[in-house]
Design an enzyme around this catalytic site. Sequence first.
Site, PDB file in Angstrom:
ATOM      1  N   CYS A  57       4.931  -3.746  -1.540  1.00 58.35           N
ATOM      2  CA  CYS A  57       4.549  -3.804  -2.956  1.00 58.35           C
ATOM      3  C   CYS A  57       5.154  -2.632  -3.735  1.00 58.35           C
ATOM      4  O   CYS A  57       5.449  -1.569  -3.166  1.00 58.35           O
ATOM      5  CB  CYS A  57       3.034  -3.702  -3.098  1.00 58.35           C
ATOM      6  SG  CYS A  57       2.113  -5.082  -2.422  1.00 58.35           S
ATOM      7  N   GLU A  65       3.630  -0.624  -5.794  1.00 59.42           N
ATOM      8  CA  GLU A  65       2.769   0.571  -5.817  1.00 59.42           C
ATOM      9  C   GLU A  65       3.022   1.453  -4.603  1.00 59.42           C
ATOM     10  O   GLU A  65       3.145   2.674  -4.710  1.00 59.42           O
ATOM     11  CB  GLU A  65       1.291   0.157  -5.825  1.00 59.42           C
ATOM     12  CG  GLU A  65       0.871  -0.616  -7.058  1.00 59.42           C
ATOM     13  CD  GLU A  65       1.007  -2.125  -6.897  1.00 59.42           C
ATOM     14  OE1 GLU A  65       2.005  -2.586  -6.298  1.00 59.42           O
ATOM     15  OE2 GLU A  65       0.128  -2.840  -7.390  1.00 59.42           O
TER      16      GLU A  65
HETATM   17  N1  THU Z   1       3.072  -7.314  -5.498  1.00 61.44           N
HETATM   18  C1  THU Z   1       3.222  -6.008  -5.870  1.00 61.44           C
HETATM   19  O1  THU Z   1       4.297  -5.415  -5.691  1.00 61.44           O
HETATM   20  N2  THU Z   1       2.169  -5.380  -6.433  1.00 61.44           N
HETATM   21  C2  THU Z   1       0.989  -5.994  -6.762  1.00 61.44           C
HETATM   22  O2  THU Z   1       0.095  -5.344  -7.292  1.00 61.44           O
HETATM   23  C3  THU Z   1       0.797  -7.408  -6.466  1.00 61.44           C
HETATM   24  C4  THU Z   1       1.837  -8.037  -5.619  1.00 61.44           C
HETATM   25  C5  THU Z   1       4.235  -8.014  -4.942  1.00 61.44           C
HETATM   26  C6  THU Z   1       4.195  -8.304  -3.488  1.00 61.44           C
HETATM   27  C7  THU Z   1       5.153  -9.465  -3.381  1.00 61.44           C
HETATM   28  O3  THU Z   1       6.489  -8.964  -3.305  1.00 61.44           O
HETATM   29  C8  THU Z   1       4.985 -10.181  -4.707  1.00 61.44           C
HETATM   30  O4  THU Z   1       4.391  -9.242  -5.589  1.00 61.44           O
HETATM   31  C9  THU Z   1       4.166 -11.434  -4.653  1.00 61.44           C
HETATM   32  O5  THU Z   1       2.969 -11.238  -4.024  1.00 61.44           O
END
Ligand code: THU
Length: 161
Positions: free
Chosen positions: A73, A75
């Site tokens: 992710c 974050e």
């Molecule tokens: N994702 C994030 O990077 N941060 C979030 O807070 C929610 C989800 C990403 C993970 C994945 O690459 C995509 O979003 C779909 O879930």
Amino acid sequence: MRNTNCVIRYREYDSLEELEPKDRALTEAAIEAQKTSYAPYSQFNVGAAVRLEDGTVVKGSNQENAASPAGLCAERTAMFAASAQHPGLAMESIAIAGGHRYTITEQPVSPCGSCRQVMSQYQRKSGVPMSIILYGTDNIKVFDRVEDILPFIFDSLETKK
Ligand code: THU
């Protein structure tokens, strides 16, 4: 037996202009960071930006992989980069923005449980509250500390007391 409540406190804003300047700048950095998202599988592009106690801003974006658990992710990409590059500096705030195909959602993107857990640990490590800014074009939510977005946190340091 007692019935109890847990109150979650946060502030809501309608637009970026309402945020204090350094939080607005951090949110703009998160929006900018979305441009580097690599999400060929979900097409959901997220940017994050961490502000350190000396004002340094470290950006991150989600990075996906064909072996899906290998991706990360936005974050955690931002926080791990901040910790790797500036290990002694507290993370005082993190902003998050994202949406499908490089758009930004109207309602804010909310961090997953694993990212909240990582926020919690860095906050615990520094002893400085980490605020969390969740940006959407119609609504912005600001939490002053990680406990406000992740109550009843697991804390291995606590269990060792
Ligand atoms: N994702 C994030 O990077 N941060 C979030 O807070 C929610 C989800 C990403 C993970 C994945 O690459 C995509 O979003 C779909 O879930």
